[in-house]
Design an enzyme around this catalytic site. Structure first.
Site, PDB file in Angstrom:
ATOM      1  N   SER A 185      -9.918   0.823  14.151  1.00 17.36           N
ATOM      2  CA  SER A 185      -8.699   1.460  13.642  1.00 17.36           C
ATOM      3  C   SER A 185      -8.095   0.650  12.506  1.00 17.36           C
ATOM      4  O   SER A 185      -7.878  -0.557  12.635  1.00 17.36           O
ATOM      5  CB  SER A 185      -7.680   1.605  14.770  1.00 17.36           C
ATOM      6  N   THR A 229       5.821  -9.431   9.156  1.00 16.72           N
ATOM      7  CA  THR A 229       4.482  -9.250   8.585  1.00 16.72           C
ATOM      8  C   THR A 229       4.362  -7.892   7.911  1.00 16.72           C
ATOM      9  O   THR A 229       3.803  -7.756   6.823  1.00 16.72           O
ATOM     10  CB  THR A 229       3.399  -9.381   9.667  1.00 16.72           C
ATOM     11  N   GLN A 232       3.079  -6.246  17.388  1.00 17.02           N
ATOM     12  CA  GLN A 232       2.517  -4.967  17.822  1.00 17.02           C
ATOM     13  C   GLN A 232       2.164  -4.951  19.308  1.00 17.02           C
ATOM     14  O   GLN A 232       1.997  -3.887  19.909  1.00 17.02           O
ATOM     15  CB  GLN A 232       1.266  -4.657  16.991  1.00 17.02           C
ATOM     16  N   ASP A 278      -3.218 -15.827  22.988  1.00 22.90           N
ATOM     17  CA  ASP A 278      -2.808 -16.000  21.604  1.00 22.90           C
ATOM     18  C   ASP A 278      -2.831 -17.490  21.298  1.00 22.90           C
ATOM     19  O   ASP A 278      -2.616 -18.310  22.203  1.00 22.90           O
ATOM     20  CB  ASP A 278      -1.395 -15.426  21.380  1.00 22.90           C
ATOM     21  N   GLY A 313      -6.687  -5.057  14.402  1.00 22.02           N
ATOM     22  CA  GLY A 313      -6.202  -6.118  13.523  1.00 22.02           C
ATOM     23  C   GLY A 313      -6.836  -6.115  12.146  1.00 22.02           C
ATOM     24  O   GLY A 313      -6.206  -6.463  11.160  1.00 22.02           O
ATOM     25  N   ASP A 345      -7.648  -4.616   8.874  1.00 20.18           N
ATOM     26  CA  ASP A 345      -7.121  -3.437   8.193  1.00 20.18           C
ATOM     27  C   ASP A 345      -7.057  -3.598   6.677  1.00 20.18           C
ATOM     28  O   ASP A 345      -6.299  -2.904   6.006  1.00 20.18           O
ATOM     29  CB  ASP A 345      -5.724  -3.094   8.729  1.00 20.18           C
ATOM     30  N   LYS A 355       3.645   7.003   3.034  1.00 18.91           N
ATOM     31  CA  LYS A 355       4.262   5.791   3.564  1.00 18.91           C
ATOM     32  C   LYS A 355       4.036   4.644   2.587  1.00 18.91           C
ATOM     33  O   LYS A 355       2.935   4.486   2.047  1.00 18.91           O
ATOM     34  CB  LYS A 355       3.690   5.412   4.935  1.00 18.91           C
ATOM     35  N   LYS A 359     -10.710  -8.836   5.924  1.00 17.22           N
ATOM     36  CA  LYS A 359      -9.974  -9.148   7.156  1.00 17.22           C
ATOM     37  C   LYS A 359     -10.636  -8.419   8.324  1.00 17.22           C
ATOM     38  O   LYS A 359     -10.549  -7.197   8.434  1.00 17.22           O
ATOM     39  CB  LYS A 359      -8.516  -8.723   7.033  1.00 17.22           C
ATOM     40  N   GLU A 395       0.822  -1.209   0.000  1.00 15.74           N
ATOM     41  CA  GLU A 395       0.000   0.000   0.000  1.00 15.74           C
ATOM     42  C   GLU A 395       0.854   1.256   0.000  1.00 15.74           C
ATOM     43  O   GLU A 395       1.965   1.279   0.546  1.00 15.74           O
ATOM     44  CB  GLU A 395      -0.895   0.011   1.254  1.00 15.74           C
TER      45      GLU A 395
END
Length: 342
Positions: A292, A84, A140, A161, A225, A227, A69, A231, A56
């Site tokens: 987010s 990742t 993260q 996790d 997560g 984004d 970016k 997903k 991106e």
């Protein structure tokens, strides 16, 4: 010349300042830029999706400085020995288009993502929040924990996790920093008794990490997560029991949790809350949800902060990035003399 902060200098700079100090300062820079939101050019990021992941570009400008970016997201990378997410970013002068600042942003993106979560939680979470559930302890996670301690003093973590190695890595990094860490047996156990819930998983699927029945009144849900298209992490019913806040609505409807919802599903852009143009948390029982996905203005703030912070330091070098002939119209003169004669 263009100032350049490479990976080595970024690491040295972060260690010299300390991640929590940087997150605190980044929150301040982001708040400044979110309060002048109307001045920025805004567009959803330009994405190239492949079976491997996504690459991106995230551009923006305040009409004095332009920034972008480059960033990827490849969930299968760690199993192949790669990160990742990797990234770099550029600032340029609008008046002549010359790039003035170039920096690695793999590390910086982790700090800026955490600072964004902290900035929003400082406003939307209950002020007495003391426990955070962390669902997903990948690269993260530590930064998110530091952000919540910086913003709200949260030092008790309930984590879960599916990867035991990621959990062990998180514990190894966080315990020496003074955090109390409880390893839960499931996502449901992790969220029980939490004031803030952060979901931060990497699988490129429409997953259901937690459901509405897991969310108690008063929780602030920090969903970071999901984004990209396809997903997500949350049961859509969660979005219906709380108030949803986003960075840039046009982008979040494509990439965020709200991609699961109708086009007219109500959300609030967070900059409006900072300016007092829209309500944030209105009661102790209210459930607030930060959907987010990351937005270019946050990267602009992060690059602006690093540029200012390293000024006059040893944490950057000058690189010759722009060809600059004595005669601006004679670019060929720089290379023509190298051509063979005859």
């Amino acid at each position: 010349m263009t100032r350049f902060v490479d990976v080595s200098n970024m690491i040295r700079w972060v260690r010299s300042q300390g991640p929590e100090t940087i997150i605190k300062d980044l929150i301040h820079y982001m708040e400044e830029d979110f309060r002048r939101w109307a001045r920025f050019d805004k567009t959803p990021r330009v994405a190239s999706h492949t079976p491997y992941g996504v690459i991106e570009l995230m551009p923006t400008s305040d009409h004095e400085t332009y920034g972008f970016k480059y960033v990827n997201g490849h969930p299968s990378n760690p199993a192949r020995g790669y990160q990742t997410v990797t990234a770099f970013g550029v600032l340029a002068d609008v008046h002549n288009g010359y790039p003035t600042f170039l920096a690695e942003m793999t590390i910086l993106t982790a700090l800026r993502t955490a600072a964004t979560s902290g900035m929003v939680a400082k406003v939307l979470a209950r002020s007495d929040s003391s426990v955070m559930a962390m669902i997903g302890t990948g690269s993260q996670a530590e930064f998110q924990a530091l952000a919540m301690r910086t913003a709200l003093g949260v030092a008790k973590l309930q984590v879960w996790d599916t990867d035991p190695a990621a959990l062990n890595k998180f514990i190894r990094n966080m315990i020496p920093l003074g955090f109390e860490v409880h390893v839960a047996s499931s996502a449901l156990e992790a969220v029980q008794g939490a004031d803030i819930v952060t979901t931060c998983t990497a699988d490129k699927t429409q997953a259901t990490i937690i459901s509405a029945k897991h969310i108690a009144p008063g929780i602030h849900l920090n969903a970071i997560g999901g984004d990209c298209p396809g997903k997500t992490e949350l049961d859509p019913s969660i979005l219906e029991i709380g108030d949803v806040f986003v960075e840039y609505e046009s982008q979040t409807r494509i990439e965020g949790e709200i991609q699961q919802m109708p086009a007219d599903f109500a959300v609030t852009e967070f900059w409006k809350v900072l300016l007092g143009a829209a309500p944030g948390r209105t009661s102790e029982e209210q459930i607030t949800i930060f959907d987010s996905v990351g937005f270019a203005v946050e990267d602009f703030s992060a690059l602006r902060y690093v540029r200012d912070s390293v000024d006059g330091s040893e944490f950057f070098e000058d690189i010759d990035l722009v060809a600059n002939p004595d005669d601006p119209k004679d670019l060929f003169g720089l290379v023509g003399a190298l051509s063979p004669v005859g």
